[in-house]
Design a protein around this motif. Sequence first.
Motif, short mmCIF file in Angstrom:
data_model
loop_
_atom_site.label_atom_id
_atom_site.label_comp_id
_atom_site.label_asym_id
_atom_site.label_seq_id
_atom_site.Cartn_x
_atom_site.Cartn_y
_atom_site.Cartn_z
N UNK A 1 0.91 -1.02 0.23
CA UNK A 1 0.07 0.05 -0.20
C UNK A 1 0.88 1.31 -0.03
N UNK A 2 2.03 1.31 0.87
CA UNK A 2 2.82 2.34 0.83
C UNK A 2 3.43 2.69 -0.47
N UNK A 3 4.11 1.56 -1.07
CA UNK A 3 4.79 1.71 -2.26
C UNK A 3 4.02 2.13 -3.53
N UNK A 4 2.76 1.48 -3.54
CA UNK A 4 1.90 1.84 -4.67
C UNK A 4 0.91 2.97 -4.62
N UNK A 5 0.65 3.39 -3.46
CA UNK A 5 -0.18 4.47 -2.86
C UNK A 5 -1.64 3.97 -3.14
N UNK A 6 -1.92 2.52 -3.29
CA UNK A 6 -3.22 2.08 -3.55
C UNK A 6 -3.54 1.40 -2.11
#
Length: 143
Positions: free
Chosen positions: A66-71
């Motif tokens: 979630x943090x890496x993709x922002x999704x």
Amino acid sequence: MRHPWLAGELAGRPSLGPNSLRRSESALRAAVALTPDITLASQALGAVHAYVLGSVAAQQAARHAEQRTGLTKEQWQRSVGPYISEVLAAGEHPTLARRVHEAEELDPDAEFAFGLDCVLDGLAARCEGRAGSAPFSAGCQSS
């Protein structure tokens, strides 16, 4: 989950400080209530420990994604939805289709509790009726 660094520390060599030694003694004392076989008791603790660490690692990986993709999970699911719909419509994965369409999505705490219950039930079944008795039949021996 509040201490993401801790799982990595617990997966390595154990700390040998006084608190860690007291925790180990207490855990082993609880495990020998299932079986007087200290090897089996230690293996039971190892199985629970491995399950907990694996669950934490999976939850941390989801957070990292979630943090890496922002999704969020829901946003990611929507983004891959058209692809999954196309794959499932081809009919080559009927059981996966059932899982996607019918399975309830449980929250991480419910998933964790279910898995831990399975591990504990399995350990109890392996040694059912054996607490305080020795020697064990093959059903309660380590394999």
